[in-house]
Design a protein around this motif. Structure first.
Motif, PDB file in Angstrom:
ATOM      1  N   MET A   1       0.828  -1.208   0.000  1.00 40.89           N
ATOM      2  CA  MET A   1       0.000   0.000   0.000  1.00 40.89           C
ATOM      3  C   MET A   1       0.862   1.258   0.000  1.00 40.89           C
ATOM      4  O   MET A   1       0.519   2.256  -0.657  1.00 40.89           O
ATOM      5  CB  MET A   1      -0.929  -0.015   1.211  1.00 40.89           C
ATOM      6  CG  MET A   1      -2.051  -1.029   1.132  1.00 40.89           C
ATOM      7  SD  MET A   1      -3.127  -0.820  -0.315  1.00 40.89           S
ATOM      8  CE  MET A   1      -3.802   0.821  -0.024  1.00 40.89           C
ATOM      9  N   ALA A   2       1.974   1.242   0.720  1.00 37.57           N
ATOM     10  CA  ALA A   2       2.858   2.414   0.753  1.00 37.57           C
ATOM     11  C   ALA A   2       3.409   2.708  -0.635  1.00 37.57           C
ATOM     12  O   ALA A   2       3.463   3.867  -1.069  1.00 37.57           O
ATOM     13  CB  ALA A   2       3.994   2.175   1.746  1.00 37.57           C
ATOM     14  N   GLN A   3       3.821   1.671  -1.333  1.00 39.83           N
ATOM     15  CA  GLN A   3       4.363   1.837  -2.680  1.00 39.83           C
ATOM     16  C   GLN A   3       3.323   2.445  -3.611  1.00 39.83           C
ATOM     17  O   GLN A   3       3.596   3.413  -4.340  1.00 39.83           O
ATOM     18  CB  GLN A   3       4.821   0.485  -3.207  1.00 39.83           C
ATOM     19  CG  GLN A   3       5.286   0.504  -4.660  1.00 39.83           C
ATOM     20  CD  GLN A   3       5.546  -0.889  -5.202  1.00 39.83           C
ATOM     21  OE1 GLN A   3       5.559  -1.871  -4.466  1.00 39.83           O
ATOM     22  NE2 GLN A   3       5.724  -1.002  -6.497  1.00 39.83           N
ATOM     23  N   GLU A   4       2.118   1.873  -3.587  1.00 42.15           N
ATOM     24  CA  GLU A   4       1.085   2.319  -4.514  1.00 42.15           C
ATOM     25  C   GLU A   4       0.546   3.693  -4.132  1.00 42.15           C
ATOM     26  O   GLU A   4       0.281   4.533  -5.014  1.00 42.15           O
ATOM     27  CB  GLU A   4      -0.055   1.288  -4.561  1.00 42.15           C
ATOM     28  CG  GLU A   4       0.361  -0.094  -5.031  1.00 42.15           C
ATOM     29  CD  GLU A   4       0.945  -0.085  -6.437  1.00 42.15           C
ATOM     30  OE1 GLU A   4       0.553   0.785  -7.249  1.00 42.15           O
ATOM     31  OE2 GLU A   4       1.802  -0.937  -6.728  1.00 42.15           O
ATOM     32  N   LEU A   5       0.377   3.955  -2.850  1.00 39.15           N
ATOM     33  CA  LEU A   5      -0.142   5.254  -2.418  1.00 39.15           C
ATOM     34  C   LEU A   5       0.864   6.361  -2.725  1.00 39.15           C
ATOM     35  O   LEU A   5       0.489   7.456  -3.157  1.00 39.15           O
ATOM     36  CB  LEU A   5      -0.465   5.225  -0.926  1.00 39.15           C
ATOM     37  CG  LEU A   5      -1.100   6.493  -0.338  1.00 39.15           C
ATOM     38  CD1 LEU A   5      -2.435   6.790  -1.012  1.00 39.15           C
ATOM     39  CD2 LEU A   5      -1.285   6.345   1.176  1.00 39.15           C
ATOM     40  N   GLY A   6       2.155   6.068  -2.508  1.00 42.04           N
ATOM     41  CA  GLY A   6       3.184   7.055  -2.814  1.00 42.04           C
ATOM     42  C   GLY A   6       3.179   7.431  -4.284  1.00 42.04           C
ATOM     43  O   GLY A   6       3.306   8.610  -4.642  1.00 42.04           O
ATOM     44  N   THR A   7       3.023   6.441  -5.161  1.00 45.09           N
ATOM     45  CA  THR A   7       2.951   6.706  -6.597  1.00 45.09           C
ATOM     46  C   THR A   7       1.746   7.578  -6.932  1.00 45.09           C
ATOM     47  O   THR A   7       1.818   8.494  -7.759  1.00 45.09           O
ATOM     48  CB  THR A   7       2.858   5.384  -7.374  1.00 45.09           C
ATOM     49  OG1 THR A   7       4.033   4.607  -7.131  1.00 45.09           O
ATOM     50  CG2 THR A   7       2.711   5.624  -8.869  1.00 45.09           C
ATOM     51  N   THR A   8       0.637   7.299  -6.254  1.00 39.95           N
ATOM     52  CA  THR A   8      -0.605   7.998  -6.552  1.00 39.95           C
ATOM     53  C   THR A   8      -0.570   9.461  -6.122  1.00 39.95           C
ATOM     54  O   THR A   8      -1.006  10.343  -6.855  1.00 39.95           O
ATOM     55  CB  THR A   8      -1.788   7.285  -5.864  1.00 39.95           C
ATOM     56  OG1 THR A   8      -1.845   5.931  -6.320  1.00 39.95           O
ATOM     57  CG2 THR A   8      -3.104   7.971  -6.182  1.00 39.95           C
TER      58      THR A   8
END
Length: 330
Positions: A53-60
């Protein structure tokens, strides 16, 4: 993948405009690095969900999202740190059935209030636990495990990733319902539990499915049942605890784990809504959904209110389990 990330950026921009009339803090969010607190060691089921989730949220959102592992004291240390953080949307907590369902009844003096000190954001994943035994233990089924434990009282150790975790309470529930004399051995985290069972320091564990799945696949540990009411999609031939014993007290056995995102109480509702919307988008992405489905788990989703209702229900449920099992307050 690039096209999907571009669509995320457009979605994020649209959400920014929708909430542009909110408070200045909400408009500016996120204005710096976001910290995602995991109250467990690295390598366990909670940590796996958090890092994805951290990876995807950071990208978003276009900001760094760091995962900060703050384990200890049955996950109360990291959870307390999150509860006391500034409620500005830059500190997130990945809570669990342990932090928000079990601990309120397990601890005599809990430094945080699972309801009053947090705002629910979204359910991230649900997963059954799986009963694993050391390959040298002469049991193939739950019925044989019960027979062996009764014939060898006090011999079996069951491992957990800490007092009050679902892994611990699943073992307590099973031992109490079957009338078994087994010893609970808590370890610092899930990453230490499975090697300990492999080495024979403990003979069994009721672990979360995702971290356990590779050990089952490569034959390092023997799986004999899942703890959910239904069989796992990942291991459809593996029976549930309820259907693999003749003990009436185990006929409705259910120890399902879940992981969810929370923020400190007082976080602006606009930020909570944005986090929920963006997280739902991430969870619906096929690649993320597939990742969170590994090992028979299921990706989450939904509204903050639905998570609030789950927390309330789980607090009531585990309070009854703890009382019925006679587990002393910590």
């Amino acid at each position: 993948m690039l096209m999907f990330q571009d669509s995320r950026a457009l979605a994020a921009a649209a959400i920014l405009s929708v909430f542009g009339a909110g408070s200045a803090g909400a408009q500016d969010w996120p204005s710096r690095t976001i910290t995602m607190i995991v109250p467990f060691p690295a390598g366990g089921a909670t940590d796996i969900v958090a890092r994805k989730m951290a990876q995807e949220l950071g990208t978003t959102v276009g900001q760094t999202v760091i995962v900060e592992n703050r384990p200890g004291a049955g996950a109360t240390i990291g959870t307390t740190v999150a509860a006391q953080a500034e409620p500005d949307g830059h500190t997130l907590l990945i809570g669990t059935v342990g932090t928000h369902g079990i601990n309120p009844s397990l601890y005599a003096e809990l430094a945080y209030d699972a309801v009053a000190d947090f705002e629910p954001v979204i359910l991230l994943q649900t997963t059954p636990n799986v009963v694993l035994v050391n390959n040298e233990l002469p049991v193939e089924t739950m019925e044989e495990l019960v027979e062996y434990a009764r014939a060898n009282p006090g011999i079996l150790n069951y491992a957990s990733s800490g007092i009050g975790t679902s892994i611990h309470l699943a073992g307590e529930m099973f031992a109490d319902a079957a009338g078994l004399d087994m010893t609970h051995v808590p370890y610092p985290g899930s990453a230490q539990v499975l090697p300990a069972v492999m080495a024979g320091e403990s003979q069994l564990v009721f672990d979360n499915m995702p971290p356990a799945y590779p050990f089952i696949q490569n034959g390092s540990l023997r799986a004999i049942a899942v703890t959910s009411p239904e069989r796992s999609r990942a291991l459809p031939d593996l029976p549930t605890v309820a259907e693999s014993t003749s003990i009436p007290e185990l006929s409705d056995f259910d120890a399902t784990s879940w992981f969810a995102m929370f923020v400190p109480a007082g976080t602006p509702p606009e930020i909570i809504e944005r986090l929920n919307t963006l997280s739902n988008e991430i969870l619906s992405d096929p690649e993320t959904a597939e990742f969170l489905s590994i090992g028979g788990a299921s990706p989450g989703g939904g509204t903050p209110q639905e998570l609030a209702e789950r927390v309330s229900s789980e607090i009531d449920r585990w309070a009854r389990v703890i009382e019925d099992a006679g587990i002393p307050k910590q």
